[in-house]
Design an enzyme around this catalytic site. Structure first.
Site, PDB file in Angstrom:
ATOM      1  CE1 TYR A 142      -3.402  -2.576   0.485  1.00 42.19           C
ATOM      2  CE2 TYR A 142      -3.807  -2.315   2.708  1.00 42.19           C
ATOM      3  CZ  TYR A 142      -3.870  -2.950   1.123  1.00 42.19           C
ATOM      4  OH  TYR A 142      -5.378  -3.985   1.346  1.00 42.19           O
ATOM      5  CG  LEU A 190     -18.948   1.268   2.926  1.00 43.42           C
ATOM      6  CD1 LEU A 190     -17.985   2.244   3.486  1.00 43.42           C
ATOM      7  CD2 LEU A 190     -20.596   1.635   3.361  1.00 43.42           C
ATOM      8  NE  ARG A 232     -12.583  -3.545  -4.156  1.00 43.89           N
ATOM      9  CZ  ARG A 232     -11.250  -3.242  -3.972  1.00 43.89           C
ATOM     10  NH1 ARG A 232      -9.827  -2.491  -4.102  1.00 43.89           N
ATOM     11  NH2 ARG A 232     -10.206  -5.033  -3.601  1.00 43.89           N
ATOM     12  N   GLY A 233     -17.110   1.910  -1.335  1.00 41.11           N
ATOM     13  CA  GLY A 233     -17.495   3.230  -1.974  1.00 41.11           C
ATOM     14  C   GLY A 233     -18.791   3.124  -2.645  1.00 41.11           C
ATOM     15  CB  SER A 264     -20.739   5.614   1.000  1.00 38.36           C
ATOM     16  OG  SER A 264     -20.165   5.525   0.074  1.00 38.36           O
ATOM     17  N   GLY A 273     -20.234   8.715  -2.742  1.00 38.66           N
ATOM     18  CA  GLY A 273     -18.444   8.953  -2.718  1.00 38.66           C
ATOM     19  C   GLY A 273     -17.892   8.203  -3.858  1.00 38.66           C
TER      20      GLY A 273
HETATM   21  N1  LIG Z   1      -7.146  -8.487   1.291  1.00 35.92           N
HETATM   22  C1  LIG Z   1      -7.539  -7.863   0.707  1.00 35.92           C
HETATM   23  O1  LIG Z   1      -7.131  -8.014  -1.058  1.00 35.92           O
HETATM   24  C2  LIG Z   1      -7.982  -6.067  -0.265  1.00 35.92           C
HETATM   25  C3  LIG Z   1      -8.574  -5.370  -0.635  1.00 35.92           C
HETATM   26  C4  LIG Z   1      -9.251  -4.144  -0.759  1.00 35.92           C
HETATM   27  C5  LIG Z   1      -8.686  -3.342   0.677  1.00 35.92           C
HETATM   28  N2  LIG Z   1      -8.622  -4.571   1.566  1.00 35.92           N
HETATM   29  C6  LIG Z   1      -8.455  -3.930   2.437  1.00 35.92           C
HETATM   30  O2  LIG Z   1      -9.566  -3.728   3.639  1.00 35.92           O
HETATM   31  C7  LIG Z   1      -9.796  -2.282   4.243  1.00 35.92           C
HETATM   32  C8  LIG Z   1     -10.754  -1.675   3.294  1.00 35.92           C
HETATM   33  O3  LIG Z   1     -10.990  -2.214   2.356  1.00 35.92           O
HETATM   34  P1  LIG Z   1     -11.714  -0.515   0.835  1.00 35.92           P
HETATM   35  O4  LIG Z   1     -11.842   0.519   1.090  1.00 35.92           O
HETATM   36  O5  LIG Z   1     -11.577  -1.288  -0.410  1.00 35.92           O
HETATM   37  O6  LIG Z   1     -13.392  -0.431   2.289  1.00 35.92           O
HETATM   38  P2  LIG Z   1     -14.683   0.288   1.699  1.00 35.92           P
HETATM   39  O7  LIG Z   1     -15.703   0.502   2.972  1.00 35.92           O
HETATM   40  O8  LIG Z   1     -15.707  -0.458   0.696  1.00 35.92           O
HETATM   41  O9  LIG Z   1     -13.579   1.328   0.682  1.00 35.92           O
HETATM   42  C9  LIG Z   1     -13.924   2.309   1.167  1.00 35.92           C
HETATM   43  C10 LIG Z   1     -14.416   3.843   0.074  1.00 35.92           C
HETATM   44  O10 LIG Z   1     -15.475   4.034   0.458  1.00 35.92           O
HETATM   45  C11 LIG Z   1     -15.181   5.689   1.071  1.00 35.92           C
HETATM   46  N3  LIG Z   1     -16.136   6.146   2.653  1.00 35.92           N
HETATM   47  C12 LIG Z   1     -16.169   5.259   3.292  1.00 35.92           C
HETATM   48  N4  LIG Z   1     -17.103   5.903   4.552  1.00 35.92           N
HETATM   49  C13 LIG Z   1     -17.650   6.587   3.226  1.00 35.92           C
HETATM   50  C14 LIG Z   1     -19.165   7.179   4.145  1.00 35.92           C
HETATM   51  N5  LIG Z   1     -19.137   7.161   5.182  1.00 35.92           N
HETATM   52  N6  LIG Z   1     -19.831   8.063   2.392  1.00 35.92           N
HETATM   53  C15 LIG Z   1     -18.694   8.169   1.470  1.00 35.92           C
HETATM   54  N7  LIG Z   1     -17.760   7.554   0.954  1.00 35.92           N
HETATM   55  C16 LIG Z   1     -17.256   6.503   2.570  1.00 35.92           C
HETATM   56  C17 LIG Z   1     -14.074   5.440   1.109  1.00 35.92           C
HETATM   57  O11 LIG Z   1     -13.292   7.302   1.398  1.00 35.92           O
HETATM   58  P3  LIG Z   1     -13.346   8.103   1.864  1.00 35.92           P
HETATM   59  O12 LIG Z   1     -11.266   7.360   2.533  1.00 35.92           O
HETATM   60  O13 LIG Z   1     -12.604   9.493   1.703  1.00 35.92           O
HETATM   61  O14 LIG Z   1     -13.472   8.174   3.618  1.00 35.92           O
HETATM   62  C18 LIG Z   1     -13.407   4.828   0.427  1.00 35.92           C
HETATM   63  O15 LIG Z   1     -12.966   5.624  -0.809  1.00 35.92           O
HETATM   64  C19 LIG Z   1      -8.711  -1.793   3.172  1.00 35.92           C
HETATM   65  O16 LIG Z   1      -8.159  -0.442   3.596  1.00 35.92           O
HETATM   66  C20 LIG Z   1      -7.445  -2.489   2.963  1.00 35.92           C
HETATM   67  O17 LIG Z   1      -7.262  -2.444   4.409  1.00 35.92           O
HETATM   68  C21 LIG Z   1      -7.468  -5.775   1.578  1.00 35.92           C
END
Ligand SMILES: NC(=O)c1ccc[n+]([C@@H]2O[C@H](COP(=O)([O-])OP(=O)(O)OC[C@H]3O[C@@H](n4cnc5c(N)ncnc54)[C@H](OP(=O)(O)O)[C@@H]3O)[C@@H](O)[C@H]2O)c1
Length: 330
Positions: free
Chosen positions: A57, A208, A210-211, A214, A216
């Site tokens: 990352y 979410l 990936r957003g 929401s 966003g």
């Molecule tokens: N093992 C794997 O293959 C893998 C893959 C992907 C991710 N991950 C892990 O899982 C974690 C979470 O994954 P993810 O980030 O993809 O999850 P997610 O929660 O589905 O999506 C996050 C996205 O949603 C936005 N967001 C969050 N809360 C919001 C709200 N209340 N209103 C509007 N937009 C909102 C965030 O923007 P902001 O940050 O600007 O709030 C970000 O762009 C990552 O940080 C990582 O540690 C693991």
């Protein structure tokens, strides 16, 4: 304070939700280090102990950021740090494959510990199954590192039922990290029953989608990988935003946000499902934390599921070549 759960049967106590740090390294558009560090501190203050990062990352940036956050007043033993490794990138940041060979695992861990400034990581997990390396060899190397005290627990990421069983036979697996949300329910058929049988927890990411669940994702920054994901493209995106609109209608009736309902739904799946909150902002962290306490009746859960039927979601969660390479999708 947030409730605790155990990671894996009889495993360590961790908060019932974790914080995912990936977005803090500019993966989903620009990030501000000061706000990211403040978000990590706000999460720990609220009782989150499980922090999820990966060495790829931001090519080390994410771990260095976490080190800075720890140095500003977070005792090492108060948090559970889980690290993914194996993803390979070139200097431009492009993904160029995976290497989870024993030598790569040990080498990656050495660099991770230096970047984090810690003597151990709590959980170490290969990000993907490396098709050239039997899972037994990768797990054997991590088990060596556990014996040596550099790692405490073993995790896996995006792996299928058969691989999970093979890994667990070599060394107990504490947690499987995998995508799970209203929009991505593929694990329910085989993977979830398997981990439940073996006593392995799930750290759920993409809660979410990936957003998407929401408001966003209307405008994605240049270079945001989501622009290449089928769910975010053209007609598919438009259809998925219609599902979001339906969820928003349910949320309005409840006086909460669509994101909160999506998070509460994942949290309702069981104590062994630990949602990873994916944000780099304190306001959204607070929104997510409030969702964890949202009581939802079985009827309300059914209405939420009906507003985003998994079968109505348009497009895969990753690009075709990535889906083909996912052990969890076989
Ligand atoms: N093992 C794997 O293959 C893998 C893959 C992907 C991710 N991950 C892990 O899982 C974690 C979470 O994954 P993810 O980030 O993809 O999850 P997610 O929660 O589905 O999506 C996050 C996205 O949603 C936005 N967001 C969050 N809360 C919001 C709200 N209340 N209103 C509007 N937009 C909102 C965030 O923007 P902001 O940050 O600007 O709030 C970000 O762009 C990552 O940080 C990582 O540690 C693991």
């Amino acid at each position: 304070m947030l409730q605790k759960t155990t990671l894996g049967r009889g495993g360590p106590a961790v908060s019932r939700a974790g914080l995912g740090l990936m977005g803090m390294s500019g993966i989903y558009g620009p990030a501000d280090d000061a706000e990211s560090i403040a978000t990590i501190h706000a999460a720990v203050d609220a009782g989150i102990t499980l922090l999820d990062t990966g060495d790829f990352y931001g090519m080390g940036h994410n771990e260095l950021l976490l080190r800075d956050a720890l140095r500003r007043g977070i005792p090492r033993e108060s948090v559970f740090i889980q690290v993914k490794f194996g993803g390979l990138r070139d200097p431009s940041g492009a993904f160029i494959g995976h290497d989870t060979s024993p030598a790569a695992a040990k080498n990656s861990l050495a660099y991770t510990l230096t970047r984090l400034g810690t003597e151990y990581v709590d959980l170490y997990q290969p990000a993907r199954l490396d098709p050239r390396v039997p899972i037994e060899e990768t797990v054997g190397a991590i088990a060596d590192m556990i014996k040596a005290g550099y790692v405490r627990y073993l995790g896996l990421s995006e792996m299928g039922a058969e691989t999970i069983r093979r890994a667990h036979a070599v060394h107990p697996v504490s947690a499987l990290q995998i995508e799970y949300s209203l929009m991505s329910r593929g694990i329910e058929a085989k993977i979830l029953p398997t981990v439940r049988e073996l006593g392995i927890s799930v750290t759920a990411y993409g809660i979410l989608s990936r957003g998407l669940l929401s408001s966003g994702t209307a405008r994605l920054a240049d270079g945001d990988p989501r622009a290449r994901f089928p769910r975010f493209r053209g007609e598919n995106h438009a259809r998925n935003l219609e599902l979001l609109a339906d969820l928003e209608t349910v949320a309005d009736g409840r006086g909460v946000t669509a994101a909160q309902l999506a998070i509460a739904w994942v949290a309702s799946r069981g104590e062994d499902i630990i949602p990873l909150i994916g944000t780099k902002r304190r306001d959204r962290l607070a929104e997510a934390l409030a969702a964890l306490d949202l009581p939802l009746s079985q009827d309300e859960l059914a209405v939420i599921e009906a507003s985003v039927p998994a079968s109505a979601v348009a497009g895969d969660r990753y690009e075709p070549a990535q889906v083909a390479a996912l052990d969890s999708e076989r």
